[in-house]
Design a protein around this motif. Structure first.
Motif, mmCIF file in Angstrom:
data_model
loop_
_atom_site.group_PDB
_atom_site.id
_atom_site.type_symbol
_atom_site.label_atom_id
_atom_site.label_comp_id
_atom_site.label_asym_id
_atom_site.label_seq_id
_atom_site.Cartn_x
_atom_site.Cartn_y
_atom_site.Cartn_z
ATOM 1 N N HIS A 1 0.779 -1.154 -0.207
ATOM 2 C CA HIS A 1 -0.045 0.094 -0.041
ATOM 3 C C HIS A 1 0.673 1.358 -0.012
ATOM 4 O O HIS A 1 0.648 2.009 -0.785
ATOM 5 C CB HIS A 1 -0.797 0.004 1.121
ATOM 6 C CG HIS A 1 -1.858 1.251 1.288
ATOM 7 N ND1 HIS A 1 -2.778 1.366 2.149
ATOM 8 C CD2 HIS A 1 -2.238 2.078 0.218
ATOM 9 C CE1 HIS A 1 -3.418 2.468 2.172
ATOM 10 N NE2 HIS A 1 -3.059 2.882 0.702
ATOM 11 N N CYS B 1 2.091 1.771 -3.344
ATOM 12 C CA CYS B 1 0.952 2.389 -4.323
ATOM 13 C C CYS B 1 0.791 3.773 -4.150
ATOM 14 O O CYS B 1 0.279 4.608 -5.317
ATOM 15 C CB CYS B 1 -0.476 1.651 -3.919
ATOM 16 S SG CYS B 1 -0.406 -0.122 -4.315
ATOM 17 N N SER C 1 -8.935 0.460 -5.947
ATOM 18 C CA SER C 1 -8.291 0.774 -4.557
ATOM 19 C C SER C 1 -9.310 1.016 -3.841
ATOM 20 O O SER C 1 -9.176 0.432 -2.562
ATOM 21 C CB SER C 1 -7.447 1.738 -4.884
ATOM 22 O OG SER C 1 -6.200 1.501 -5.696
ATOM 23 N N ILE D 1 -2.434 -4.481 -2.892
ATOM 24 C CA ILE D 1 -3.692 -3.894 -2.916
ATOM 25 C C ILE D 1 -4.257 -4.323 -4.272
ATOM 26 O O ILE D 1 -5.536 -4.201 -4.376
ATOM 27 C CB ILE D 1 -3.556 -2.480 -2.859
ATOM 28 C CG1 ILE D 1 -2.957 -2.098 -1.511
ATOM 29 C CG2 ILE D 1 -4.739 -1.477 -3.236
ATOM 30 C CD1 ILE D 1 -4.032 -1.960 -0.362
#
Length: 186
Positions: A26, A29, A117, A185
């Motif tokens: 994450h 990301c 997401s 994710i």
């Protein structure tokens, strides 16, 4: 963006069981989301409204990165190298090169990534045991929804929006169905 398929229940189980891996992913990301916003600003500086919107988005994504990194550190984890994201890479492979098409594609792909997401962060918020993490992921899911809507609004001003939106949605669903599940994710 409305997704054409839901995340499999098996992803939720994997993500909860291996949450530390998901948390580190994450962070990567959020880092890439901030960089992508700045990249759009740099690539398309003359598109009305885009530069300011992307500057604000990059700032917000950087703030999310800092918040995720705080959880990474609190859990005694390290960020480590980014192992890549086959989902995002699969979507990015769809980007066409003529400038007008590239802008539309990048905006729609960003909208798709934000929508997926949002869905997955909401799933984490619903299934994590830690109340602090549940609240955190609920708030971030709402932010992701806003980001996805921003990308769609910008993309809707581009020629060929409706047809390309359908193509991106179909390709996104195909990737979700075909790629192996990961403790990530996406």
């Amino acid at each position: 963006m409305e997704l054409l398929c839901e995340t499999p229940r098996a992803w939720v189980e994997l993500a909860i069981d291996r949450f530390d891996e998901v948390l580190v992913d994450h962070a990567h990301c959020e880092k890439k989301a901030a960089a992508s916003a700045l990249s759009l600003l740099a690539a398309f500086p003359s598109v009305p409204g885009l530069a300011r919107a992307m500057a604000r988005l990059a700032r917000e994504e950087s703030g999310h990165l800092a918040q995720v990194l705080a959880f990474v550190e609190k859990r005694g984890l390290s960020l480590g190298r980014d192992l890549g994201d086959p989902y995002a890479q699969g979507l990015q492979a769809m980007v066409r090169q003529p400038v007008r098409e590239r802008l539309l594609d990048r905006l729609l792909i960003s909208a798709a990534i934000e929508a997926r997401s949002e869905e997955r962060l909401r799933l984490l918020a619903a299934h994590l045991r830690d109340p602090e993490l549940r609240g955190f992921y609920g708030r971030l899911a709402s932010a992701e929804k806003g980001h996805g809507e921003l990308f769609l609004r910008l993309a809707a001003r581009c020629e060929g929006f409706d047809a390309r939106l359908a193509e991106v949605r179909g390709a996104e669903a195909k990737l979700v169905r075909e790629l192996p599940l990961r403790a990530a994710i996406h």
